[in-house]
Design an enzyme around this catalytic site. Structure first.
Site, PDB file in Angstrom:
ATOM      1  N   GLY A  34      15.107  -2.525  14.147  1.00 26.61           N
ATOM      2  CA  GLY A  34      15.254  -1.777  15.386  1.00 26.61           C
ATOM      3  C   GLY A  34      14.104  -0.843  15.699  1.00 26.61           C
ATOM      4  O   GLY A  34      13.861  -0.495  16.871  1.00 26.61           O
ATOM      5  N   GLY A  40       9.893   0.113   7.582  1.00 27.48           N
ATOM      6  CA  GLY A  40      11.004   0.995   7.242  1.00 27.48           C
ATOM      7  C   GLY A  40      10.618   2.451   7.065  1.00 27.48           C
ATOM      8  O   GLY A  40       9.570   2.907   7.539  1.00 27.48           O
ATOM      9  N   GLY A 176      15.755  22.721  -1.391  1.00 20.27           N
ATOM     10  CA  GLY A 176      15.803  21.592  -2.324  1.00 20.27           C
ATOM     11  C   GLY A 176      14.484  21.387  -3.047  1.00 20.27           C
ATOM     12  O   GLY A 176      13.468  21.106  -2.414  1.00 20.27           O
ATOM     13  N   VAL A 179      11.990  15.707  -4.926  1.00 20.13           N
ATOM     14  CA  VAL A 179      10.701  15.051  -4.720  1.00 20.13           C
ATOM     15  C   VAL A 179      10.104  15.380  -3.353  1.00 20.13           C
ATOM     16  O   VAL A 179       8.934  15.752  -3.243  1.00 20.13           O
ATOM     17  CB  VAL A 179      10.843  13.519  -4.859  1.00 20.13           C
ATOM     18  N   GLY A 268      18.287  15.630  -0.387  1.00 21.52           N
ATOM     19  CA  GLY A 268      18.726  14.278  -0.741  1.00 21.52           C
ATOM     20  C   GLY A 268      18.898  13.381   0.468  1.00 21.52           C
ATOM     21  O   GLY A 268      18.829  13.836   1.616  1.00 21.52           O
ATOM     22  N   HIS A 441     -13.457   4.277 -22.993  1.00 20.99           N
ATOM     23  CA  HIS A 441     -13.844   5.683 -22.995  1.00 20.99           C
ATOM     24  C   HIS A 441     -14.954   5.892 -21.973  1.00 20.99           C
ATOM     25  O   HIS A 441     -15.873   5.071 -21.918  1.00 20.99           O
ATOM     26  CB  HIS A 441     -14.342   6.076 -24.388  1.00 20.99           C
TER      27      HIS A 441
HETATM   28  P1  FAD Z   1      14.160   1.668   4.468  1.00 23.92           P
HETATM   29  O1  FAD Z   1      12.748   1.783   4.102  1.00 23.92           O
HETATM   30  O2  FAD Z   1      14.892   2.894   4.866  1.00 23.92           O
HETATM   31  O3  FAD Z   1      14.197   0.603   5.665  1.00 23.92           O
HETATM   32  C1  FAD Z   1      15.361   0.316   6.336  1.00 23.92           C
HETATM   33  C2  FAD Z   1      15.011  -0.203   7.711  1.00 23.92           C
HETATM   34  O4  FAD Z   1      16.179  -0.751   8.283  1.00 23.92           O
HETATM   35  C3  FAD Z   1      14.547   0.866   8.690  1.00 23.92           C
HETATM   36  O5  FAD Z   1      13.292   0.518   9.239  1.00 23.92           O
HETATM   37  C4  FAD Z   1      15.620   0.909   9.773  1.00 23.92           C
HETATM   38  O6  FAD Z   1      15.097   1.129  11.065  1.00 23.92           O
HETATM   39  C5  FAD Z   1      16.185  -0.495   9.669  1.00 23.92           C
HETATM   40  N1  FAD Z   1      17.574  -0.609  10.128  1.00 23.92           N
HETATM   41  C6  FAD Z   1      18.639   0.128   9.752  1.00 23.92           C
HETATM   42  N2  FAD Z   1      19.762  -0.316  10.332  1.00 23.92           N
HETATM   43  C7  FAD Z   1      19.401  -1.349  11.104  1.00 23.92           C
HETATM   44  C8  FAD Z   1      20.112  -2.220  11.974  1.00 23.92           C
HETATM   45  N3  FAD Z   1      21.417  -2.114  12.133  1.00 23.92           N
HETATM   46  N4  FAD Z   1      19.402  -3.151  12.619  1.00 23.92           N
HETATM   47  C9  FAD Z   1      18.058  -3.278  12.491  1.00 23.92           C
HETATM   48  N5  FAD Z   1      17.342  -2.497  11.677  1.00 23.92           N
HETATM   49  C10 FAD Z   1      17.998  -1.555  10.992  1.00 23.92           C
HETATM   50  N6  FAD Z   1       9.760   6.041  -2.448  1.00 23.92           N
HETATM   51  C11 FAD Z   1       8.823   5.701  -3.355  1.00 23.92           C
HETATM   52  O7  FAD Z   1       9.045   4.793  -4.155  1.00 23.92           O
HETATM   53  N7  FAD Z   1       7.608   6.339  -3.392  1.00 23.92           N
HETATM   54  C12 FAD Z   1       7.308   7.341  -2.550  1.00 23.92           C
HETATM   55  O8  FAD Z   1       6.212   7.894  -2.607  1.00 23.92           O
HETATM   56  C13 FAD Z   1       8.284   7.726  -1.593  1.00 23.92           C
HETATM   57  N8  FAD Z   1       8.024   8.725  -0.722  1.00 23.92           N
HETATM   58  C14 FAD Z   1       8.971   9.049   0.208  1.00 23.92           C
HETATM   59  C15 FAD Z   1       8.683  10.103   1.081  1.00 23.92           C
HETATM   60  C16 FAD Z   1       9.615  10.464   2.029  1.00 23.92           C
HETATM   61  C17 FAD Z   1       9.288  11.597   2.969  1.00 23.92           C
HETATM   62  C18 FAD Z   1      10.841   9.752   2.129  1.00 23.92           C
HETATM   63  C19 FAD Z   1      11.851  10.108   3.178  1.00 23.92           C
HETATM   64  C20 FAD Z   1      11.139   8.725   1.254  1.00 23.92           C
HETATM   65  C21 FAD Z   1      10.202   8.369   0.284  1.00 23.92           C
HETATM   66  N9  FAD Z   1      10.451   7.358  -0.631  1.00 23.92           N
HETATM   67  C22 FAD Z   1       9.515   7.032  -1.579  1.00 23.92           C
HETATM   68  C23 FAD Z   1      11.708   6.597  -0.615  1.00 23.92           C
HETATM   69  C24 FAD Z   1      11.490   5.244   0.078  1.00 23.92           C
HETATM   70  O9  FAD Z   1      10.988   5.463   1.369  1.00 23.92           O
HETATM   71  C25 FAD Z   1      12.812   4.478   0.148  1.00 23.92           C
HETATM   72  O10 FAD Z   1      13.386   4.390  -1.135  1.00 23.92           O
HETATM   73  C26 FAD Z   1      12.557   3.079   0.680  1.00 23.92           C
HETATM   74  O11 FAD Z   1      11.970   3.110   1.959  1.00 23.92           O
HETATM   75  C27 FAD Z   1      13.868   2.289   0.736  1.00 23.92           C
HETATM   76  O12 FAD Z   1      13.611   1.015   1.250  1.00 23.92           O
HETATM   77  P2  FAD Z   1      14.727   0.180   2.004  1.00 23.92           P
HETATM   78  O13 FAD Z   1      14.091  -1.119   2.343  1.00 23.92           O
HETATM   79  O14 FAD Z   1      15.973   0.172   1.228  1.00 23.92           O
HETATM   80  O15 FAD Z   1      15.053   0.986   3.347  1.00 23.92           O
HETATM   81  P1  NAI Z   2      16.261  14.830  -4.288  1.00 21.44           P
HETATM   82  O1  NAI Z   2      17.565  14.284  -4.685  1.00 21.44           O
HETATM   83  O2  NAI Z   2      15.027  14.437  -5.019  1.00 21.44           O
HETATM   84  O3  NAI Z   2      16.310  16.425  -4.360  1.00 21.44           O
HETATM   85  C1  NAI Z   2      17.231  17.191  -3.639  1.00 21.44           C
HETATM   86  C2  NAI Z   2      17.283  18.585  -4.227  1.00 21.44           C
HETATM   87  O4  NAI Z   2      18.019  19.405  -3.362  1.00 21.44           O
HETATM   88  C3  NAI Z   2      17.956  18.621  -5.593  1.00 21.44           C
HETATM   89  O5  NAI Z   2      17.144  19.349  -6.480  1.00 21.44           O
HETATM   90  C4  NAI Z   2      19.276  19.312  -5.302  1.00 21.44           C
HETATM   91  O6  NAI Z   2      19.765  20.036  -6.411  1.00 21.44           O
HETATM   92  C5  NAI Z   2      18.875  20.239  -4.159  1.00 21.44           C
HETATM   93  N1  NAI Z   2      19.984  20.699  -3.317  1.00 21.44           N
HETATM   94  C6  NAI Z   2      21.053  19.977  -2.885  1.00 21.44           C
HETATM   95  N2  NAI Z   2      21.849  20.757  -2.114  1.00 21.44           N
HETATM   96  C7  NAI Z   2      21.269  21.990  -2.052  1.00 21.44           C
HETATM   97  C8  NAI Z   2      21.600  23.216  -1.402  1.00 21.44           C
HETATM   98  N3  NAI Z   2      22.700  23.334  -0.669  1.00 21.44           N
HETATM   99  N4  NAI Z   2      20.782  24.268  -1.546  1.00 21.44           N
HETATM  100  C9  NAI Z   2      19.653  24.157  -2.285  1.00 21.44           C
HETATM  101  N5  NAI Z   2      19.288  23.022  -2.923  1.00 21.44           N
HETATM  102  C10 NAI Z   2      20.082  21.951  -2.805  1.00 21.44           C
HETATM  103  O7  NAI Z   2      16.137  14.515  -2.722  1.00 21.44           O
HETATM  104  P2  NAI Z   2      14.920  14.555  -1.729  1.00 21.44           P
HETATM  105  O8  NAI Z   2      13.808  15.372  -2.255  1.00 21.44           O
HETATM  106  O9  NAI Z   2      15.515  14.892  -0.408  1.00 21.44           O
HETATM  107  O10 NAI Z   2      14.442  13.036  -1.722  1.00 21.44           O
HETATM  108  C11 NAI Z   2      15.334  11.997  -1.295  1.00 21.44           C
HETATM  109  C12 NAI Z   2      14.979  10.702  -1.937  1.00 21.44           C
HETATM  110  O11 NAI Z   2      13.725  10.228  -1.495  1.00 21.44           O
HETATM  111  C13 NAI Z   2      14.928  10.822  -3.430  1.00 21.44           C
HETATM  112  O12 NAI Z   2      15.966  10.036  -3.966  1.00 21.44           O
HETATM  113  C14 NAI Z   2      13.604  10.299  -3.843  1.00 21.44           C
HETATM  114  O13 NAI Z   2      13.728   9.323  -4.836  1.00 21.44           O
HETATM  115  C15 NAI Z   2      13.006   9.679  -2.592  1.00 21.44           C
HETATM  116  N6  NAI Z   2      11.606  10.094  -2.530  1.00 21.44           N
HETATM  117  C16 NAI Z   2      10.755   9.609  -3.468  1.00 21.44           C
HETATM  118  C17 NAI Z   2       9.451  10.028  -3.510  1.00 21.44           C
HETATM  119  C18 NAI Z   2       8.561   9.519  -4.570  1.00 21.44           C
HETATM  120  O14 NAI Z   2       8.920   8.562  -5.226  1.00 21.44           O
HETATM  121  N7  NAI Z   2       7.390  10.111  -4.763  1.00 21.44           N
HETATM  122  C19 NAI Z   2       8.923  10.986  -2.535  1.00 21.44           C
HETATM  123  C20 NAI Z   2       9.930  11.467  -1.620  1.00 21.44           C
HETATM  124  C21 NAI Z   2      11.204  11.004  -1.624  1.00 21.44           C
END
Ligand code: FAD
Ligand code: NAI
Length: 462
Positions: A34, A40, A176, A179, A268, A441
């Site tokens: 969408g 994504g 929070g 990450v 989260g 190294h």
């Molecule tokens: P998504 O990437 O969420 O994709 C789902 C897609 O489905 C979306 O494009 C959405 O528009 C589409 N969709 C939903 N419902 C419908 C529908 N009904 N019809 C059509 N399309 C639909 N993970 C890492 O491993 N490394 C990172 O560095 C990292 N950094 C992150 C930073 C941020 C700020 C955030 C928010 C997340 C980060 N993540 C990271 C987490 C990672 O983005 C997700 O775990 C990953 O994108 C999940 O992939 P997915 O394919 O399950 O879903």
């Molecule tokens: P998170 O689960 O990593 O952290 C959320 C934090 O918020 C926790 O420490 C929790 O204890 C705290 N929290 C929850 N409720 C709270 C409250 N009421 N007041 C204060 N603190 C509170 O979730 P986050 O950072 O939002 O990331 C979401 C997901 O995205 C994660 O599961 C992560 O794996 C993924 N992600 C991965 C990245 C990477 O791989 N580098 C980068 C960014 C996101």
């Protein structure tokens, strides 16, 4: 209307990888997406834009803090915020365009629009209904809401708004210390914002090896991030584009307030399944709102599968990708396997933090006898030369067999270094296997070898 072997709903890392693998295995496949672009959350508003911002601001940090010591004199660059956002957007465009190219190359159809499943074997997009022998739900996740906190994506933002701010805030409160909070908190701290992180628990990054988490917090504090731990946020009030965050300290229930220009809610994420129609279909869910699946990613409804952020497990792009490949291979009749014990996690701050497998805490809980092999980056010649001597490599190995059970790295390129250990773990390696492997190294990877040596007769440079 068309007929497909597989229709994937969602073109994130789970969905697009699944579709490409299906096509490679000879299936006729379409992806419903969408959003205006493919990729994504990860490519559009997650992994990729956040890493672009981390890269740009790390360069600034290097210029401000380390250039002069290397004899590179002159004023550190000033920040052109609009251009930095444009660089981030261009990075997104290159990556999302890349997926579109891969779809064309692999003959994957992109059905544009939001999809739903009126019944097993059918996917509805707009007025069109398409037939599919198999449907894979890969609809991803969205930011969790926090009671008492209304997100407007301007003053009170999720990560999506934080990647698009109109200007660099003077004061940013991050709710929070996970990450997202620490990565984006680092970005704005490097850009000169005063960053205060309010965390519910008594430690940052829950689930991480506690020694690493403590070290990580110290390093971030040195970089200017301020932490208030054990604090439950009660509400955020916005007036004249300024926010007041009210929190209670859990130890004594005392109430406190913080003023901020911007508040990032990073508490989260939760599966996004709205609009799919899976309630009406009777798809079983877990108590945490994830789609329930079996070992082959099948839901309780025949022909419907789910992967990635919609199901149990870490919400990581590479976990979603592995599941995308596995579900495709399973549909094709193969016997795929995802090893959930060896999924690395990386935080892309500076230094990076990477982990895989068990933590000391999880091993203690299991009552498993283990040894620790540690090596500080201060003993690594390359790291010292590059102002990257902070941090260490920590290996956790079975006390009797020397088999690697987990690894934790805080230091330069930790997110790349961890993979040597992941490969070792996949092959059931002992620390001695890594210790006896010649490492070039001077490389950061020598620190991994030294930590492995430390599990035996001792590291050389410690
Ligand atoms: P998504 O990437 O969420 O994709 C789902 C897609 O489905 C979306 O494009 C959405 O528009 C589409 N969709 C939903 N419902 C419908 C529908 N009904 N019809 C059509 N399309 C639909 N993970 C890492 O491993 N490394 C990172 O560095 C990292 N950094 C992150 C930073 C941020 C700020 C955030 C928010 C997340 C980060 N993540 C990271 C987490 C990672 O983005 C997700 O775990 C990953 O994108 C999940 O992939 P997915 O394919 O399950 O879903
Ligand atoms: P998170 O689960 O990593 O952290 C959320 C934090 O918020 C926790 O420490 C929790 O204890 C705290 N929290 C929850 N409720 C709270 C409250 N009421 N007041 C204060 N603190 C509170 O979730 P986050 O950072 O939002 O990331 C979401 C997901 O995205 C994660 O599961 C992560 O794996 C993924 N992600 C991965 C990245 C990477 O791989 N580098 C980068 C960014 C996101």
């Amino acid at each position: 209307m068309s007929s497909y072997d597989v229709i994937v709903i969602g073109a994130g890392p789970g969905g697009y990888v699944c579709a490409i693998r299906c096509a490679q295995l000879g299936m006729k496949v379409a992806v419903v997406e969408g959003r205006a672009t493919l990729g994504g959350t990860c490519l559009n508003v997650g992994c990729i834009p956040s890493k672009a911002m981390l890269h740009a601001t790390h360069m600034l940090h290097e210029a401000e803090h380390n250039f002069a010591s290397m004899g590179l004199k002159g004023k550190a660059p000033s920040v052109d915020w609009k251009q930095m956002l444009a660089y981030k957007d261009e990075t997104i465009a290159q990556n999302t365009g890349g997926i579109e190219f891969l779809f064309k190359k692999n003959k994957v159809d992109w059905i544009k629009g939001w999809g739903s499943i009126p019944e097993a074997g059918k996917v509805k997009v707009g007025d069109d209904v398409h037939d599919a022998k198999h449907i894979v739900i890969a609809s991803g996740s969205e930011a969790s809401a926090l009671p008492g906190v209304e997100v407007d994506e301007k003053t009170v933002v999720t990560s999506t708004g934080a990647l698009e701010l109109g200007k660099i805030p003077k004061k940013l409160v991050v709710i929070g210390a996970g990450v997202i909070g620490l990565e984006l908190g680092s970005v704005y701290a490097r850009l000169g914002a005063e960053v205060e992180v309010v965390e519910f628990l008594d430690a940052i990054t829950p689930g991480m090896d506690a020694e690493i988490a403590r070290q990580f917090q110290k390093m971030l504090t040195k970089q200017g991030l301020k932490f208030t731990l054990g604090a439950a946020v009660q509400s955020v009030a916005v007036k004249n584009n300024k926010a007041t965050v009210t929190y209670k300290l859990r130890k004594d229930d005392s109430e406190h307030t913080l003023q901020a220009d911007t508040v990032l809610v990073a508490t989260g994420r939760k599966p996004f399944t709205a609009g799919l129609g899976i309630d009406a279909l009777g798809v079983e869910m877990t108590e945490r709102g994830q789609i329930k699946i079996d070992g082959k990613y099948a839901t309780n409804i025949a022909g419907i599968y789910a992967i990635g952020d919609t199901v149990e497990g870490p919400m990581l792009a590479h976990k979603a990708e592995d599941e995308g490949m596995a579900v495709a291979e399973g549909i094709a009749g193969q016997q795929p396997h995802v090893n959930y014990g060896v999924i690395p996690g990386v935080i892309y701050t500076h230094p990076e933090v990477a982990n895989v497998g068990e933590t000391e805490e999880s091993l203690k809980k299991q009552g498993r006898a283990y040894k620790v092999g540690k090596f500080p980056f201060m003993g690594n010649a390359r790291a010292k030369a590059n102002f990257a001597g902070d941090g260490f490599v920590k290996l956790l190995v079975d006390a009797t067999t020397d088999r690697i059970l987990g690894a934790h790295i805080i230091g330069p390129m930790a997110g790349d270094l961890i993979h040597e250990i992941c490969v070792g773990m996949e092959f059931g390696a002992a620390a001695e296997d890594i210790a006896r492997t010649c490492h070039a190294h001077p490389t950061y990877s020598e620190a991994v070898r030294e930590a492995a040596l430390a599990c035996g007769d001792g590291a050389i440079h410690a």
